[in-house]
Design an enzyme around this catalytic site. Structure first.
Site, short mmCIF file in Angstrom:
data_model
loop_
_atom_site.label_atom_id
_atom_site.label_comp_id
_atom_site.label_asym_id
_atom_site.label_seq_id
_atom_site.Cartn_x
_atom_site.Cartn_y
_atom_site.Cartn_z
N TYR A 22 -10.72 2.96 5.41
CA TYR A 22 -9.67 2.61 4.45
C TYR A 22 -10.22 1.62 3.44
O TYR A 22 -10.78 0.58 3.79
CB TYR A 22 -8.51 1.97 5.21
CG TYR A 22 -7.25 1.77 4.42
CD1 TYR A 22 -6.30 2.78 4.32
CD2 TYR A 22 -7.00 0.55 3.80
CE1 TYR A 22 -5.12 2.59 3.61
CE2 TYR A 22 -5.82 0.35 3.09
CZ TYR A 22 -4.89 1.37 3.00
OH TYR A 22 -3.73 1.17 2.29
N GLY A 43 2.71 -0.55 4.24
CA GLY A 43 2.04 -1.49 3.35
C GLY A 43 2.06 -2.90 3.87
O GLY A 43 3.03 -3.34 4.50
N ASN A 55 -9.18 -0.07 -0.47
CA ASN A 55 -8.34 -0.18 -1.67
C ASN A 55 -9.11 0.17 -2.94
O ASN A 55 -8.51 0.57 -3.93
CB ASN A 55 -7.78 -1.61 -1.77
CG ASN A 55 -6.75 -1.89 -0.70
OD1 ASN A 55 -5.63 -1.41 -0.76
ND2 ASN A 55 -7.13 -2.67 0.30
N SER A 66 0.79 -1.23 0.00
CA SER A 66 0.00 0.00 0.00
C SER A 66 0.82 1.28 0.00
O SER A 66 0.25 2.37 -0.15
CB SER A 66 -0.96 0.00 1.19
OG SER A 66 -2.04 -0.86 0.93
#
Length: 416
Positions: free
Chosen positions: A225, A369, A227, A129
């Protein structure tokens, strides 16, 4: 007054250090050879043969203890050793840059649990990430060029793409995507185990389909959060530039600031090129670690596909904070943060950038990440210190997770 008591403290210190040096060197002397002859310290040796007073003896013991302390690993190395010994990460590696730009590298553990190979210094890992920072920078560069408006709905750039239960691209702005305030569900919740899908290629549309099969997580105004936000940011970049997002990030960011070990894996490339430690994972919590170095990273795409090294991440973050990648207005927008529920206390999220408090005061800027096989935690301070810590499996428990963060904190706070 005796000769010893009349000596200055500094001259006594010299005698003691010489004696300590002789003591340290004596272990290297060939059997049967006089210490003075072996070391060439005849004058010092004669001093040592005298009967020192109690004060000098005590000082000699103190210096010996000091020498031992100086030979211990520094604070960062101790933290990495702890990650391996206590938290059972196969390997840990770090790059720590001081305010003058000098870098120290650290390793602990083994690169391969089977061969016990050494961990490569500054080896490549999947930075997961952290890719979001690169994607956000690319979007903000387009904003600075007048090609994208942060407060424009994503519908303007990707018509009819963002649709679902409670999901409407006409009501979600570019800024909300980058700051995770869109309410879009996170597709990784429904991803199968990587051990079962490591060879599966997934297109960006596949990822969106997975997300939009579920209702929105919340109405606009919350924070979560996701993606999914960054998959859309990648598609936005491609739509506006007319080029693949991998090419855009490479040409606009990676090459200009000289990131020699950072790259976007090509379609179908499941390996990590160059020197790298193996990544490990388990099919169930606390299970046996298995090698999962090679996998198809397409499921991360613009949210998490990049590969890089600790020092390259430091170089990227430093260039970002130094204004080498964004104009002042866009960098300020990136650093405008809000509270991030679910993250450690005090952490806040900007546009693809986290603000994290340090134990020594002040804050650090970075991201971090997580991907099967690797976890990274990283940050850069306003005065130019930067640190990236990587481990070669995901944390098995909360203690392990917190200790990776503490290792980064130590790297930025410890005096060396």
């Amino acid at each position: 007054m005796s000769r010893t008591s009349s000596e200055s403290k500094s001259s006594r210190r010299v005698r003691v250090l010489a004696a300590a040096a002789l003591t340290a060197l004596s272990g290297l002397v060939v059997a049967g050879t006089p210490a003075a002859a072996a070391t060439g310290l005849d004058r010092t040796a004669s001093v040592v043969r005298q009967s020192p007073d109690e004060s000098l003896s005590a000082e000699l013991a103190e210096v010996r203890d000091e020498l031992k302390r100086n030979h211990r690993p520094d604070a960062v190395q101790r933290k990495l050793d702890e990650l391996v010994k206590k938290n059972k990460f196969p390997a840990a590696l770090a790059a720590v840059q001081d305010a003058k730009g000098r870098t120290r590298h650290y390793t602990a553990g083994v690169a391969d649990l089977t061969t016990k190979a050494e961990v490569p210094v500054d080896g490549r890992v999947r930075i997961a990430s952290n890719t979001k920072m690169f994607t956000a920078v690319a979007v903000l560069q387009l904003v600075g060029e007048g090609k994208v408006d942060l407060d424009e709905p994503i519908e303007t750039y990707l018509p009819k793409v963002v649709r679902g239960k409670g999901i409407d691209g006409r009501k979600i702005t570019v800024r909300q995507l980058l700051q995770h305030t869109s309410g879009l569900p996170n597709y990784t919740r429904w991803m199968p185990s990587m051990f079962k899908s490591r060879d599966v290629y997934r297109s960006p549309q596949d990822l969106l389909d997975m997300a939009f099969a579920h209702k929105a997580s919340f109405a606009r105004g919350g924070w979560e959060y996701s993606n999914t936000n960054y998959v859309l940011a990648g598609l936005l970049i491609e739509k506006v530039t007319g080029r693949p997002v991998a090419e855009v990030i490479t040409d606009r960011i990676i090459k200009p600031i000289g990131l020699r070990d950072t790259y976007w894996p090509a379609k179908g490339d499941k390996t990590i090129r160059g020197r790298h430690p193996h990544g490990y994972g388990s099919e169930k919590p606390g299970g046996k670690l298995k090698d999962i170095t090679n996998l198809d990273p397409s499921w991360g795409w613009a949210a998490g596909q990049l590969i890089g090294t600790p020092s390259d991440l430091n170089r990227f973050m430093s260039a970002l904070m130094d204004g080498k990648l964004l104009k002042p207005e866009q960098l300020a927008a990136m650093k405008h943060t809000m509270k991030a529920p679910g993250f450690p206390a005090g952490w806040e999220y900007g546009l693809g950038l986290m603000k994290m408090p340090l134990s020594c005061g002040g804050v650090t800027w970075g991201h971090g990440g997580d991907i099967d096989g690797y976890e990274t935690r990283n940050g850069v301070t306003e005065d130019g210190r930067a640190a990236t810590v990587a481990v070669t499996s995901l944390p098995a428990d909360e203690d392990a997770h917190e200790n990776v963060i503490k290792a980064m904190d130590t790297a930025l706070c410890a005096k060396r």
